[in-house]
Every structure is written in structure tokens, then in C-alpha cells.
Design an enzyme around this catalytic site. Structure first.
Site, short mmCIF file in Angstrom:
data_model
loop_
_atom_site.label_atom_id
_atom_site.label_comp_id
_atom_site.label_asym_id
_atom_site.label_seq_id
_atom_site.Cartn_x
_atom_site.Cartn_y
_atom_site.Cartn_z
N SER A 13 0.80 -1.09 0.12
CA SER A 13 -0.09 -0.02 0.04
C SER A 13 1.03 1.22 -0.14
O SER A 13 0.69 2.23 -0.68
CB SER A 13 -0.93 0.24 1.08
OG SER A 13 -1.80 -1.09 1.34
N ARG A 35 0.91 7.53 5.84
CA ARG A 35 0.10 7.13 6.96
C ARG A 35 -1.54 7.41 6.70
O ARG A 35 -2.21 6.68 6.98
CB ARG A 35 0.59 6.87 8.37
CG ARG A 35 -0.29 5.71 9.05
CD ARG A 35 0.62 5.08 10.35
NE ARG A 35 1.66 4.25 9.89
CZ ARG A 35 1.49 2.98 9.61
NH1 ARG A 35 0.49 2.33 9.47
NH2 ARG A 35 2.64 2.43 8.97
N HIS A 38 -2.77 6.51 3.63
CA HIS A 38 -3.12 4.87 3.79
C HIS A 38 -4.55 4.62 4.61
O HIS A 38 -5.35 3.88 4.30
CB HIS A 38 -2.13 4.41 4.59
CG HIS A 38 -2.06 3.02 4.93
ND1 HIS A 38 -2.51 2.46 6.09
CD2 HIS A 38 -2.08 1.92 3.91
CE1 HIS A 38 -2.37 1.17 6.08
NE2 HIS A 38 -2.42 0.56 4.93
#
Lengths: 205, 205
Positions: A13, A35, A38
Site C-alpha cells: 500500500s 499513513r 493509507h
């Protein structure tokens, strides 16, 4: 479809995110921005996330020194990796569901978010304040800081929404406090938790 | 800035969302879509959210009949209004942090999300399954449903991310199960919780 391990999925990812990013990220903030993307699949955060000078260093020093974290919602608290935080001596607090807080808010005719921040300001340990939902919580925190009643190690300002949200974040940007802010309307408990987790994971490594 | 009550802020927020929406929403789904936009400040959900025929009616009948809810993460569980759900007789379960589940996942070399869904399939009450994070949880649930081991009253499919996420949702769309899906990469525990809360609030009113 073959089953992948969670760590493999995460690695893959982050590769995809890196390959699709169209704006450069400020040095030292890359893992945090990635993040958040994500956690949301929303590349707007590559431009929305803003950091005060040394915010990341401030935060990491505080966490590795065992600071506690205060969140405005149970949801943000749920999303934070409490196990790794505890390995540094830190704990996560959320007072919004506290019965004393609820009664006091009722009696004074103010929001529970506001009273919860006042309670948190009484904590003795250094704290990072993490606001992922309520602009009233962020406003209350800024009032307390201006009055000299609290001195956050960092403020994560990621309330989400349409009323008072943008203003509360702009006030944080101008406050002189160390901050990581999701500028604009977007944010959320998931965004707030992702920011904290990125900080925590970077120290663990 | 004058302090507004949470209900005032919410009302005003929904007014702003309605005034800025540029696409028409399907009849009966408006409150759900608007609540997701309220939780994310992301108008993409006006187009991303898709509903199987009668999904909303299915879900409301199940909730008012006292069904339970199973989530893939503690964060989604945290975000759901459990008080109102309990007033209909419903409870929220999340097995991903369960120690038995963790040990079994370790032993079998599979994800905890997968084992957690298998445990949830053993619940006797009718359940709405709410996936806000892990595509592996959704895939596992669909395997169980295909094998006749579970029959969800509704599946909320809102995992988020870049690997297996889109595929897991497309598989749900083709499954014949009643669904509400955040199509594409976007989603999250906050999105999943907002969908459930919109369903719950509509019955309360």
C-alpha cells in the site's frame, strides 16, 4: 485472490501511495502524510497536512519520554496503538464519556468536549492533545493554553466538518503551540489516530 | 466565536452539505450519504456510496427487530451509537482483539480479521456486518456466506485502502447479499460507523 499478510499489504500500500503522489512532501513528514493517505485513500492530505517547525521532533521526543495522549473521542483513542505507546510509558486518555464530565457539562450548559478538555488540562504528565472530531474541543484547548492552564507537547488538530472547523484549525496555526494540522474541512478520528501512529511507529523502528 | 450546541452545529452542517451537493441522491439514501459526508467532509461519497435494492429497509427492519452488529475494528465499534442500538435490543461485537481469536490466527497462520469473522458467524442472533477497515475481513465474510455459514441481515462494505480493497467490494456487490458499499478505495471505520448511525437515527426519529 491469494491471502497476503497484513504487513505485506501495508508495504504494498505504501509503495502504491508513493508512486501516485503528485506533490513533494516536506522532509521528515513523509511517513505521517503517507499513513494518513493509507487510512483514508484520500490524496488531498498530501496538501492539507501542515506542520509547525520541529513538530515531528517535539512529538517524538515527548513520546519517547513517556508522555500521555489526550483524545477528544473514544474513536480516536481506539485507533491509536496503545501497546507501543505503553512501551515508552505513555497512556491514552479520553474524558468525553466520563460521568463527572457529563454532569458538569449539563450543569454549566456547555459541551462535554469543552469540559473534557478542562479535565485533561489537570493531568500532571506532559501530554499530546489529539483532536479528531470536535472543533469545540480544540477551541476549549486553545482557551486553556492562552490562559496558561495547559502547555501541550503537541496539538494534533484534525477536527472534521463544516461549522467552526476551519476557524478552529486556523486559530491553532496562529497559536504558537507545536502542531500537526489537517487544514480545511477534512479530518477525523481516523486521520488523528493515523498521525499519532506514524509518530509512534517511527520511534519503534 | 459564540458557542453553539452540538445539535445546532449538526443541523447547520447538514444544511451546508445539502446546499453544496452537486449530484442528486437516490430516494431513501439521503440521510446516510449526508451523514458520511458530515463524518469526512468528503463529497466524493455522494457518488461512491451504493445500495442494494431495499438495503435501507432491510437494515432498519433488522435494527428495529433488535439485531446485533459485528464490526471488523474496535474503532468502528467505538463510533457506533450503542445506546440507541441497545434501546432496540441490539449489541455491537468486535472479535479482532479477542485472545482466543489471536491465538487461533497465529496457530493457523491466517489474519486475525479472518478468524474474527468466523467467530462472528457463530452468533445466533441476526447480525449486520460492518467492515470499515480490513478487506481480509470482508473476503472472509463473503467466503462464509458462500459456504452457507452465515446469512448477514446487511453488509456495510467500507474497507479503505490500496490492496484488495476495490476487489473485495466488487465481490460484495456481486454476492447477492444486501449491502451498502463505499465503492472504490475510500472508506474507513468512521465511514462505516456513520452509515450505521444514520440507519439507527432514522429509526429513533
Amino acid at each position: 485472490m491469494q491471502e497476503m499478510k497484513p504487513m505485506e499489504i501495508e508495504r504494498k500500500s505504501f509503495e502504491i501511495i508513493a508512486s501516485e503522489l503528485t506533490v513533494p512532501l516536506a522532509a521528515g513528514t513523509e511517513d505521517i502524510v503517507k499513513r494518513v493517505i493509507h487510512a483514508t485513500a484520500d490524496f488531498d492530505y498530501a496538501e492539507n497536512l501542515v506542520f509547525s517547525e520541529n513538530a515531528v521532533k517535539c512529538a517524538r521526543d515527548a513520546i519517547s519520554g513517556g508522555c500521555d495522549i489526550v483524545t477528544d473521542t473514544e474513536m480516536a483513542k481506539s485507533g491509536i496503538n496503545k501497546k507501543i505507546l505503553a512501551s515508552f510509558g505513555g497512556n491514552v486518555h479520553c474524558f468525553v464519556g466520563n460521568e463527572t464530565v457529563a454532569r458538569e457539562a449539563e450543569r454549566r450548559g456547555v459541551t462535554r468536549s469543552k469540559v473534557a478538555m478542562e479535565h485533561a488540562a489537570g493531568l500532571e504528565k506532559p501530554c499530546i492533545f489529539v483532536i479528531g472530531n470536535a472543533p469545540t474541543a480544540l477551541m476549549s484547548l486553545l482557551d486553556l493554553a492562552e490562559a496558561g492552564k495547559v502547555s501541550p507537547a503537541l496539538v494534533v488538530g484534525a477536527p472534521v466538518g463544516f461549522v467552526h472547523v476551519v476557524e478552529s484549525k486556523e486559530r491553532l496555526l496562529a497559536s504558537g503551540l507545536p502542531y500537526i494540522v489537517a487544514r480545511g474541512r477534512k479530518g477525523g478520528s481516523n486521520v488523528a489516530a493515523a498521525i499519532v501512529n506514524a509518530l509512534v511507529y517511527a520511534i519503534r523502528r
